[in-house]
Design a protein around this motif. Structure first.
Motif, PDB file in Angstrom:
ATOM      1  N   UNK A 178      11.702  29.377  46.255  1.00 14.78           N
ATOM      2  CA  UNK A 178      12.989  28.730  46.542  1.00 14.78           C
ATOM      3  C   UNK A 178      12.786  27.430  47.317  1.00 14.78           C
ATOM      4  N   UNK A 179      11.773  27.402  48.164  1.00 15.22           N
ATOM      5  CA  UNK A 179      11.490  26.177  48.916  1.00 15.22           C
ATOM      6  C   UNK A 179      11.131  25.056  47.951  1.00 15.22           C
ATOM      7  N   UNK A 180      10.237  25.379  47.056  1.00 14.71           N
ATOM      8  CA  UNK A 180       9.763  24.368  46.115  1.00 14.71           C
ATOM      9  C   UNK A 180      10.889  23.925  45.192  1.00 14.71           C
ATOM     10  N   UNK A 181      11.637  24.900  44.699  1.00 10.47           N
ATOM     11  CA  UNK A 181      12.716  24.559  43.768  1.00 10.47           C
ATOM     12  C   UNK A 181      13.778  23.697  44.433  1.00 10.47           C
ATOM     13  N   UNK A 182      14.097  24.022  45.678  1.00 11.67           N
ATOM     14  CA  UNK A 182      15.143  23.249  46.350  1.00 11.67           C
ATOM     15  C   UNK A 182      14.682  21.811  46.604  1.00 11.67           C
ATOM     16  N   UNK A 183      13.441  21.660  47.014  1.00 11.96           N
ATOM     17  CA  UNK A 183      12.932  20.302  47.239  1.00 11.96           C
ATOM     18  C   UNK A 183      12.955  19.526  45.923  1.00 11.96           C
ATOM     19  N   UNK A 184      12.527  20.184  44.851  1.00  8.61           N
ATOM     20  CA  UNK A 184      12.533  19.518  43.537  1.00  8.61           C
ATOM     21  C   UNK A 184      13.949  19.127  43.137  1.00  8.61           C
ATOM     22  N   UNK A 185      14.868  20.025  43.391  1.00  5.08           N
ATOM     23  CA  UNK A 185      16.276  19.762  43.070  1.00  5.08           C
ATOM     24  C   UNK A 185      16.751  18.488  43.759  1.00  5.08           C
ATOM     25  N   UNK A 186      16.398  18.366  45.029  1.00  3.47           N
ATOM     26  CA  UNK A 186      16.846  17.197  45.784  1.00  3.47           C
ATOM     27  C   UNK A 186      16.157  15.934  45.296  1.00  3.47           C
ATOM     28  N   UNK A 187      14.870  16.084  44.999  1.00  4.44           N
ATOM     29  CA  UNK A 187      14.142  14.920  44.487  1.00  4.44           C
ATOM     30  C   UNK A 187      14.749  14.455  43.168  1.00  4.44           C
ATOM     31  N   UNK A 188      15.177  15.424  42.347  1.00  7.63           N
ATOM     32  CA  UNK A 188      15.766  15.060  41.058  1.00  7.63           C
ATOM     33  C   UNK A 188      17.081  14.315  41.262  1.00  7.63           C
ATOM     34  N   UNK A 189      17.687  14.495  42.420  1.00  7.38           N
ATOM     35  CA  UNK A 189      18.921  13.765  42.729  1.00  7.38           C
ATOM     36  C   UNK A 189      18.619  12.488  43.500  1.00  7.38           C
ATOM     37  N   UNK A 190      17.375  12.077  43.432  1.00  5.25           N
ATOM     38  CA  UNK A 190      16.920  10.829  44.025  1.00  5.25           C
ATOM     39  C   UNK A 190      17.165  10.771  45.538  1.00  5.25           C
ATOM     40  N   UNK A 191      16.998  11.881  46.168  1.00  5.70           N
ATOM     41  CA  UNK A 191      17.167  11.942  47.612  1.00  5.70           C
ATOM     42  C   UNK A 191      15.774  11.933  48.249  1.00  5.70           C
ATOM     43  N   UNK A 192      15.639  11.174  49.312  1.00  7.87           N
ATOM     44  CA  UNK A 192      14.355  11.158  50.020  1.00  7.87           C
ATOM     45  C   UNK A 192      14.227  12.449  50.823  1.00  7.87           C
ATOM     46  N   UNK A 193      13.171  13.197  50.534  1.00 11.83           N
ATOM     47  CA  UNK A 193      13.006  14.498  51.195  1.00 11.83           C
ATOM     48  C   UNK A 193      11.727  14.516  52.021  1.00 11.83           C
TER      49      UNK A 193
END
Lengths: 366, 392
Positions: free
Chosen positions: B144-159
């Motif tokens: 879930x950690x990895x998926x959530x970070x990927x999700x945010x990256x896909x929304x062009x958010x700096x994580x």
């Protein structure tokens, strides 16, 4: 059991991934048996047996398990429940005698999923879960107090032990110490009698329920058989009534032997376990009276009378449905009575056996 | 000194400094006006903080930000869904820690995804950064950690991924976690945080601070710098910029050919600078205004510098009513620089918990330092002028 063979018991370790189950196992064994790693979950989807840790006069098998991962909760629950259920169907000596649930001492609470989907069902299956607070060397006093309170609130009667499984140098420079091993073994062993007792009784109740449903099914099918498809009765068909009652009686009398036989077997094993524990700790050899516990006869007060009363008055030609209802009522009453007898048994157990067991253990503590 | 010595050439300087004290110019009021203008243009950074239950999200936020924004507690998670903490400089969206269970996990991911989408509809609400926390002692990076970070990256958010509580685990464990993260996530920035500030960290909270600052849009920078207490160097840097801008502006104003026109402009430029500095250092602006600190600073600076300034104005024979460009610049520079360093000191004291009354920082030393800075600036400038002339 052979005289030369040592008594065996077992511990199953459960908990969330990363909580330190494998570390605890390694610490308990005093050697690296399970792979411990940081990063991704390491223990595969299953339960892994490590046998034969010699503790005093007892050998302890320890089972490591797949850790609960947040997004694989259903699969985890399915696996653990299946394993525990299958295990419960085995011979009592192969049961998971003690279940340890590991909780990271730095967490302030249990998750809802852990409580409702795992711990409560396991408790309902008759397991008395022992909690181990892992990573206690890392937790502050406030944190430990917090999680202890949470556990006390949710499972007020369960034991909770503090453990530090590994000795490592932290980045803060502090070197953690291992502690709590003896307490884990001691509590697992000292509570063995009680744990097994509770589980046996629970098992007895489950068996009883199961057999009661068989009995009901058999009585009704006998009735259907005798009544025929149309159900031809006369007011004075006493022969028929007697036949049904006699059959029902024998069915119910028979059935209680099965759960009782199982219970007897379990109680014998519990008795052995208690003796071994007494030996392990040089406890005073108290004779804990276990024999009276299993019911040997079956009597339902007034069953016959009630039945006659109902049946005698209302029986009509062709009214099979009504007659069947009466037979069903009869089964219900039998079920009620047997359940009551089970409750009496539990009450008796709690009052006498549990007290005796506790006394023998407190004596040691003093 | 001023009373028995009033050369005409100092008249404007007098207006700028001494007369303010006498009520001709109300510095406090100008300061307040400039403050209002400034605050109107400020854009608050919106930061989304995520991670599992109990990984120390609130603690991290409070370690980075100067003022306690999220109050950490134990027991039930305080956040249901997403809790938003706002103060006048920053908005922190603290997401509920995820829990075990497929439904809960799916809900969590949807919650985060929808939230980012929803916020992006309005420019001032859109999320600028995400800090994703993973507890280092928990020793696990979950799917879930990895998926959530990927999700945010896909929304062009700096994580940024932050390993929290690293003091309570080993060096190797942290390295392993970082390796796992790098293996599973491309372009991931990893930082470490610890309550124990003594532990050497390769990339710690100061670096997180710098990274965040870099990722924020320009208009949010000031507010973030104000909100953060991590990186006093960044504050100093930003202060220097503010002082330089104001100094250049002052030089321009000082060079104005119209007599008397320069004083109010100069005052405004200087006040704007002070506002910006006070904001960067997160001085209690209410207290600044209420204590009429600005008035007393300005008048004292005027008085104590009058003599010094005179020495640096070699040609009293020119119109004499205009502050020359160099003096205006030097004054602004001296005031700004000294003010910055004083704020730096206040900030440090606040962190060390030994902060004193605000007014007590603007003591004789402060004014002496302004004088010194003024002299240095004038000397430096004339040296440069000399060089320039020689080259020419």
């Amino acid at each position: 059991m052979d005289h030369n063979e040592r008594f065996r018991t077992s511990i199953l370790i459960l908990g969330k991934t990363g909580v330190g189950k494998s570390s605890l196992l390694n610490y308990l064994f005093g050697e690296n048996r399970e792979k411990v790693a940081t990063g991704r979950p390491v223990t595969g989807q299953g339960i892994y047996r490590h046998d034969g840790f010699p503790y005093r006069n007892i050998d302890i098998d320890i089972y490591d398990s797949w850790g609960l991962e947040p997004d694989k909760a259903k699969a985890w629950k399915g696996l653990i429940e299946k394993e525990v259920r299958n295990n419960g169907a085995k011979d009592i000596k192969d049961w998971f005698h003690t279940i340890i649930y590991c909780v990271d001492a730095q967490r302030s609470r249990l998750e809802d999923f852990e409580v409702t989907d795992i711990l409560t069902p396991l408790e309902n299956m008759g397991n008395r879960i022992m909690f181990v607070l892992t990573k206690c060397d890392l937790a502050s006093e406030i944190q430990k107090k917090g999680i202890r309170e949470e556990l006390k609130k949710r499972f007020p009667e369960r034991l909770c032990m503090e453990v530090g499984s590994v000795s490592v140098k932290l980045r803060s420079g502090r070197i953690t110490e291992q502690f709590g091993r003896e307490a884990v073994f001691e509590n697992a062993v000292l509570n063995l009698g009680e744990n097994l007792f509770c589980k046996s009784l629970k098992r007895y109740k489950e068996d009883l329920d199961e057999y009661l449903s068989y009995a009901r099914r058999d009585v009704l099918s006998y009735f259907e058989d005798q009544a025929g498809p149309i159900g031809l009765f006369t007011m004075y068909d006493e022969e028929f009534k007697n036949k049904i009652i006699k059959k029902a009686k024998s069915i119910y009398q028979n059935l209680i032997h099965f759960p009782k036989k199982e219970l007897d077997k379990h109680i014998i094993f519990v008795g052995k376990a208690i003796k071994e524990v007494q030996k392990a700790y040089d406890l005073e050899k108290r004779n804990i009276d276990l024999n009276y516990i299993a019911p040997t006869s079956f009597k339902i007060e007034g069953w016959d009378n009630d039945f006659w009363e109902y049946v005698g008055g209302i029986l009509r030609l062709g009214r099979k449905g009504h007659y069947r209802e009466l037979v069903e009522k009869m089964c219900e009453k039998a079920c009620e009575e047997l359940t009551k007898s089970h409750e009496r048994l539990i009450a008796h157990f709690e009052k006498r056996v549990l007290e005796q067991l506790k006394k023998s253990i407190t004596q040691r503590a003093q | 000194m001023l009373k028995d010595y009033e050369p005409p050439s100092l008249y404007v300087i007098n207006i700028t400094f001494a007369e303010g004290y006498m009520g001709v110019i109300n510095f406090g009021e100008i300061f307040q006006n400039e403050l209002e203008k400034f605050v109107k243009n400020i854009k608050k950074p919106n930061i989304l903080v995520l991670g599992g239950s109990g990984v120390g999200k609130s603690t991290l936020v409070n370690l980075v930000l100067k003022r306690e924004v999220a109050i950490p507690g134990s027991g039930k998670p305080e956040t249901k869904g997403i809790i938003t903490y706002r103060n006048d400089v920053i908005t922190i969206h603290d997401s509920e820690g995820y829990e075990s269970g497929e439904e809960k996990q799916a809900y969590y991911k949807k919650l985060i995804g929808d939230f980012i989408e929803k916020k992006s509809l309005k420019a001032e609400d859109s999320i600028h950064l995400a800090w994703y926390c993973i507890s280092a002692p928990s020793a696990r990076v979950n799917d879930v950690d990895i998926e959530t970070v990927k999700l945010m990256q896909s929304k062009r958010l700096a994580v940024a991924v932050i390993l929290t509580q690293v003091d309570a685990t080993t060096e190797e464990a942290c390295e392993q976690l970082k390796a796992v993260l790098r293996e599973n996530l491309s372009n991931v920035e990893i930082f470490e945080s610890s309550i124990d500030e003594k532990i050497p960290l390769e990339k710690g909270l100061n670096e997180l601070n710098a990274w965040s600052l870099e990722k924020l849009p320009e208009q949010c920078r000031n507010a973030f710098i104000c909100a953060s207490h991590r990186d006093l160097e960044a504050k100093l840097e930003e202060s220097k910029k503010a002082v330089n801008v104001a100094t250049a502006a002052a030089a321009g104003i000082g060079a104005s050919p119209i007599p008397f026109s320069d004083a109010p402009l100069l005052v405004a430029a200087q006040q704007a600078m002070l506002v910006r500095l006070a904001y960067i250092w997160d001085l209690d602006l209410k207290e600044v205004i209420a204590s009429s600190l600005i008035d007393s600073i300005m008048s004292t600076v005027g008085k104590s510098l009058a003599g010094t300034i005179l020495k640096f104005i070699p040609s009293l024979n020119i119109v004499g009513m205009v502050v020359n460009a160099a003096v205006a610049a030097a004054l602004t520079y001296a005031l700004g620089t000294t003010f910055s360093y004083t704020c730096h000191k206040i900030c440090k004291d606040q962190i060390d918990g030994k902060v004193q009354d605000l007014a007590s920082y603007f003591d004789k030393d402060f004014f002496d330092n302004v004088g010194k800075a003024f002299k240095e600036y004038m000397k430096g400038n004339s040296a440069e002028d000399d060089k320039g002339q020689k080259k020419a």
